[in-house]
Design a protein around this motif. Structure first.
Motif, mmCIF file in Angstrom:
data_model
loop_
_atom_site.group_PDB
_atom_site.id
_atom_site.type_symbol
_atom_site.label_atom_id
_atom_site.label_comp_id
_atom_site.label_asym_id
_atom_site.label_seq_id
_atom_site.Cartn_x
_atom_site.Cartn_y
_atom_site.Cartn_z
ATOM 1 N N UNK A 74 34.246 36.893 54.116
ATOM 2 C CA UNK A 74 33.327 37.607 53.248
ATOM 3 C C UNK A 74 31.734 37.460 53.808
ATOM 4 N N UNK A 75 31.136 38.431 53.776
ATOM 5 C CA UNK A 75 29.633 38.080 53.927
ATOM 6 C C UNK A 75 28.781 37.617 53.235
ATOM 7 N N UNK A 76 27.822 36.633 53.460
ATOM 8 C CA UNK A 76 26.920 36.149 52.505
ATOM 9 C C UNK A 76 25.809 37.317 52.108
ATOM 10 N N UNK A 77 25.623 37.782 51.041
ATOM 11 C CA UNK A 77 24.588 38.695 50.535
ATOM 12 C C UNK A 77 23.735 38.159 49.753
ATOM 13 N N UNK A 78 22.443 38.665 50.201
ATOM 14 C CA UNK A 78 21.192 38.049 49.484
ATOM 15 C C UNK A 78 20.526 36.897 49.730
ATOM 16 N N UNK A 79 21.189 36.355 50.882
ATOM 17 C CA UNK A 79 20.525 35.009 51.174
ATOM 18 C C UNK A 79 21.308 33.825 50.691
ATOM 19 N N UNK A 80 20.815 32.606 50.978
ATOM 20 C CA UNK A 80 21.196 31.376 50.363
ATOM 21 C C UNK A 80 20.150 30.583 49.881
ATOM 22 N N UNK A 81 20.440 30.452 48.557
ATOM 23 C CA UNK A 81 19.378 29.663 47.790
ATOM 24 C C UNK A 81 19.685 28.118 47.551
ATOM 25 N N UNK A 82 18.698 27.540 47.386
ATOM 26 C CA UNK A 82 18.721 25.851 47.057
ATOM 27 C C UNK A 82 18.482 25.871 45.598
ATOM 28 N N UNK A 83 19.231 25.352 44.782
ATOM 29 C CA UNK A 83 18.833 25.232 43.291
ATOM 30 C C UNK A 83 18.592 23.625 43.213
ATOM 31 N N UNK A 84 17.506 23.089 42.771
ATOM 32 C CA UNK A 84 17.301 21.736 42.500
ATOM 33 C C UNK A 84 17.361 21.785 41.162
ATOM 34 N N UNK A 85 18.157 20.561 40.674
ATOM 35 C CA UNK A 85 18.572 19.894 39.527
ATOM 36 C C UNK A 85 17.865 18.668 39.157
ATOM 37 N N UNK A 86 18.247 17.940 38.100
ATOM 38 C CA UNK A 86 17.386 16.768 37.822
ATOM 39 C C UNK A 86 18.049 15.668 38.429
ATOM 40 N N UNK A 87 19.264 16.048 39.101
ATOM 41 C CA UNK A 87 19.624 14.884 39.911
ATOM 42 C C UNK A 87 20.316 15.341 40.907
ATOM 43 N N UNK A 88 21.069 14.548 41.980
ATOM 44 C CA UNK A 88 21.637 14.952 43.163
ATOM 45 C C UNK A 88 23.072 15.950 42.761
ATOM 46 N N UNK A 89 23.547 15.551 41.772
ATOM 47 C CA UNK A 89 24.775 15.971 41.270
ATOM 48 C C UNK A 89 24.401 17.455 40.573
ATOM 49 N N UNK A 90 23.498 17.507 40.359
ATOM 50 C CA UNK A 90 23.202 18.942 39.726
ATOM 51 C C UNK A 90 22.325 19.940 40.588
ATOM 52 N N UNK A 91 22.356 19.375 41.692
ATOM 53 C CA UNK A 91 21.334 20.435 42.845
ATOM 54 C C UNK A 91 22.376 20.900 43.640
#
Length: 102
Positions: A74-91
């Motif tokens: 599969x190709x990555x489409x639309x880039x790679x995002x980093x989603x920050x959460x309240x903790x490391x487990x939710x990031x």
């Protein structure tokens, strides 16, 4: 499995991705969600298969990489995002994937 190709000279002074010599490596801790697919019957009689993947925040995934999922590249489409959460487990690292079949 993350697949990364090296950049090489294409013989005309330009750089190109050398997918014939790409390196595959394991990457653990990813969740996979089915995305919306689509059909292209005008230009190509096939189907787009789409997924969204969520993995570790520090995952080494680039927009120029490909991902082998269920045996399909599969190709990555639309880039790679980093989603920050309240903790490391939710990031998470988040990316959309697509592949054509047919």
């Amino acid at each position: 499995m993350i697949v990364r190709a090296p950049r090489v000279d294409d013989g005309r002074g330009n750089e190109a991705w050398d997918w014939a010599n790409a390196v595959e490596r394991e990457s653990e801790g990813w969740a996979v969600d089915v995305g919306a697919g689509s059909k292209d019957t005008q230009n190509r009689d096939g189907d787009s298969i789409a997924y969204t993947i969520r993995g570790p925040l520090d995952a080494d995934l680039r927009a120029t990489d490909r991902v082998r999922l269920y045996g399909v590249l599969h190709e990555v489409t639309g880039g790679v995002g980093r989603q920050m959460g309240a903790t490391a487990r939710t990031s998470h690292t988040v990316a959309a994937l697509a592949a054509w079949e047919g």
